[in-house]
Design a protein around this motif. Structure first.
Motif, PDB file in Angstrom:
ATOM      1  N   GLY A  68       0.745  -1.165  -0.011  1.00 13.95           N
ATOM      2  CA  GLY A  68      -0.207   0.109  -0.071  1.00 13.95           C
ATOM      3  C   GLY A  68       0.722   1.205   0.010  1.00 13.95           C
ATOM      4  O   GLY A  68       2.104   1.315   0.547  1.00 13.95           O
ATOM      5  N   VAL A 112      -2.646   0.483  -4.239  1.00 11.52           N
ATOM      6  CA  VAL A 112      -1.903  -0.524  -3.861  1.00 11.52           C
ATOM      7  C   VAL A 112      -0.931  -1.034  -5.136  1.00 11.52           C
ATOM      8  O   VAL A 112      -1.622  -1.042  -6.321  1.00 11.52           O
ATOM      9  CB  VAL A 112      -2.834  -1.825  -3.463  1.00 11.52           C
ATOM     10  CG1 VAL A 112      -2.176  -3.065  -3.135  1.00 11.52           C
ATOM     11  CG2 VAL A 112      -3.596  -1.176  -2.328  1.00 11.52           C
ATOM     12  N   ARG A 143       0.364  -4.407  -6.571  1.00 12.67           N
ATOM     13  CA  ARG A 143       0.092  -5.670  -6.476  1.00 12.67           C
ATOM     14  C   ARG A 143       1.117  -6.496  -7.621  1.00 12.67           C
ATOM     15  O   ARG A 143       1.345  -6.136  -8.496  1.00 12.67           O
ATOM     16  CB  ARG A 143      -1.367  -6.060  -6.990  1.00 12.67           C
ATOM     17  CG  ARG A 143      -2.425  -5.387  -5.970  1.00 12.67           C
ATOM     18  CD  ARG A 143      -3.782  -6.067  -6.071  1.00 12.67           C
ATOM     19  NE  ARG A 143      -4.757  -5.375  -5.445  1.00 12.67           N
ATOM     20  CZ  ARG A 143      -4.821  -5.624  -4.204  1.00 12.67           C
ATOM     21  NH1 ARG A 143      -3.910  -6.735  -3.328  1.00 12.67           N
ATOM     22  NH2 ARG A 143      -5.739  -4.994  -3.366  1.00 12.67           N
ATOM     23  N   GLU A 179     -10.025  -1.777  11.395  1.00 12.74           N
ATOM     24  CA  GLU A 179     -11.132  -1.171  10.719  1.00 12.74           C
ATOM     25  C   GLU A 179     -11.153   0.220  11.464  1.00 12.74           C
ATOM     26  O   GLU A 179     -11.530   1.308  10.833  1.00 12.74           O
ATOM     27  CB  GLU A 179     -12.476  -2.001  11.282  1.00 12.74           C
ATOM     28  CG  GLU A 179     -12.544  -3.284  10.139  1.00 12.74           C
ATOM     29  CD  GLU A 179     -11.788  -4.184  11.114  1.00 12.74           C
ATOM     30  OE1 GLU A 179     -11.119  -4.057  11.961  1.00 12.74           O
ATOM     31  OE2 GLU A 179     -11.654  -5.127  10.020  1.00 12.74           O
ATOM     32  N   GLN A 223      -8.588   2.428   9.628  1.00 16.46           N
ATOM     33  CA  GLN A 223      -9.132   2.933   8.450  1.00 16.46           C
ATOM     34  C   GLN A 223     -10.284   3.952   8.667  1.00 16.46           C
ATOM     35  O   GLN A 223     -10.377   4.919   7.558  1.00 16.46           O
ATOM     36  CB  GLN A 223      -9.713   1.516   7.729  1.00 16.46           C
ATOM     37  CG  GLN A 223     -10.276   1.642   6.236  1.00 16.46           C
ATOM     38  CD  GLN A 223     -10.662   0.177   5.926  1.00 16.46           C
ATOM     39  OE1 GLN A 223     -11.479  -0.517   6.559  1.00 16.46           O
ATOM     40  NE2 GLN A 223     -10.507   0.005   4.725  1.00 16.46           N
ATOM     41  N   SER A 270     -13.820   4.949   2.734  1.00 13.98           N
ATOM     42  CA  SER A 270     -12.618   4.488   3.235  1.00 13.98           C
ATOM     43  C   SER A 270     -11.824   3.730   2.243  1.00 13.98           C
ATOM     44  O   SER A 270     -12.440   3.047   1.395  1.00 13.98           O
ATOM     45  CB  SER A 270     -13.041   3.319   4.246  1.00 13.98           C
ATOM     46  OG  SER A 270     -13.564   4.025   5.263  1.00 13.98           O
ATOM     47  N   PRO A 271     -10.696   4.169   1.984  1.00 12.02           N
ATOM     48  CA  PRO A 271      -9.509   3.328   1.013  1.00 12.02           C
ATOM     49  C   PRO A 271      -9.464   1.801   1.446  1.00 12.02           C
ATOM     50  O   PRO A 271      -9.892   1.431   2.702  1.00 12.02           O
ATOM     51  CB  PRO A 271      -8.513   4.216   1.299  1.00 12.02           C
ATOM     52  CG  PRO A 271      -8.328   4.816   2.526  1.00 12.02           C
ATOM     53  CD  PRO A 271      -9.620   4.941   2.942  1.00 12.02           C
ATOM     54  N   SER A 272      -9.126   1.024   0.564  1.00 15.30           N
ATOM     55  CA  SER A 272      -8.709  -0.334   0.987  1.00 15.30           C
ATOM     56  C   SER A 272      -7.893  -0.324   2.163  1.00 15.30           C
ATOM     57  O   SER A 272      -7.038   0.591   2.711  1.00 15.30           O
ATOM     58  CB  SER A 272      -8.032  -0.930   0.052  1.00 15.30           C
ATOM     59  OG  SER A 272      -6.680  -0.678  -0.146  1.00 15.30           O
ATOM     60  N   HIS A 273      -7.735  -1.496   3.144  1.00 13.81           N
ATOM     61  CA  HIS A 273      -6.906  -1.750   4.190  1.00 13.81           C
ATOM     62  C   HIS A 273      -5.421  -1.416   3.700  1.00 13.81           C
ATOM     63  O   HIS A 273      -4.755  -0.587   4.761  1.00 13.81           O
ATOM     64  CB  HIS A 273      -6.930  -3.129   4.427  1.00 13.81           C
ATOM     65  CG  HIS A 273      -8.363  -3.473   5.351  1.00 13.81           C
ATOM     66  ND1 HIS A 273      -8.557  -2.852   6.440  1.00 13.81           N
ATOM     67  CD2 HIS A 273      -9.267  -4.384   5.246  1.00 13.81           C
ATOM     68  CE1 HIS A 273      -9.966  -3.072   7.025  1.00 13.81           C
ATOM     69  NE2 HIS A 273     -10.120  -4.166   6.023  1.00 13.81           N
ATOM     70  N   ASP A 274      -4.920  -1.795   2.691  1.00 16.36           N
ATOM     71  CA  ASP A 274      -3.548  -1.790   2.377  1.00 16.36           C
ATOM     72  C   ASP A 274      -3.204  -0.272   2.120  1.00 16.36           C
ATOM     73  O   ASP A 274      -2.159   0.324   2.654  1.00 16.36           O
ATOM     74  CB  ASP A 274      -2.940  -2.622   1.219  1.00 16.36           C
ATOM     75  CG  ASP A 274      -3.171  -4.069   1.524  1.00 16.36           C
ATOM     76  OD1 ASP A 274      -2.659  -4.119   2.590  1.00 16.36           O
ATOM     77  OD2 ASP A 274      -3.408  -4.530   0.586  1.00 16.36           O
TER      78      ASP A 274
END
Length: 171
Positions: A26, A44, A46, A132, A135, A147-151
């Motif tokens: 991320g 991210v 990947r 969470e 985030q 909210s953005p992705s967790h990464d």
């Protein structure tokens, strides 16, 4: 970190936060002006699991190099390795962190490393906050509509942590 009013004439500092991973790295870029933080971008990097590990490291290196080239950060924060993972995963994560740190240093960037506990403390006020909550706090602090992705959220949290620790580092 509070979002106070921006002082007139305050210097803007661009900060890149990185949440390393051998499969998903991320990144998050913010601007800091005085006490104010502004979202710039996040995403991210990947890697292809079908490729050999050295080629995946090259993908990570090239990907973060593109981010650095496109957004020209002045400061970088990288999350440190946490110990609650198996040794093989820790080694792969260490390799990924190594190429990320090398890319930042080759671009002449000031880099600091932060433990996950320090990052969570800076963003959520509690070093054991769940993903969470981190985030959600990233979304609130940067005034994001979603909210953005967790990464990506973890990387933005690292950037926010870097901002909170950077005041005395720029001269």
């Amino acid at each position: 970190m509070s979002q106070g009013k921006v002082k007139a004439g305050a210097e803007t500092v661009r900060i890149l936060g990185i949440d390393p991973g051998s499969r998903a790295t991320g990144y998050g870029v913010i601007d800091q002006q005085g006490n104010g933080l502004t979202f710039v971008t996040c995403g991210v990097i990947r890697t292809s699991e079908k490729k050999p590990f050295p080629e995946r490291l090259e993908e990570i290196y090239n990907g973060i190099g593109e981010v650095i080239g496109a957004y020209k950060p002045q400061l970088v924060g990288v999350e440190d390795i946490f110990t609650a993972i198996n040794p093989r995963s820790a080694l792969k994560l260490g390799h990924a962190r190594g190429v990320l740190i090398l890319a930042a240093r080759q671009h002449g960037l000031l880099l600091e490393e932060y433990s996950p506990t320090v990052v969570k403390q800076a963003v959520a006020g509690y070093g054991q906050a769940p993903k969470e909550q981190v985030q959600q706090m990233v979304r609130v602090l940067l005034k994001l509509v979603a909210s953005p992705s967790h990464d990506a959220a973890d990387a933005l949290a690292v950037a926010i942590c870097r901002a909170s620790h950077s005041r005395n580092l720029l001269r």
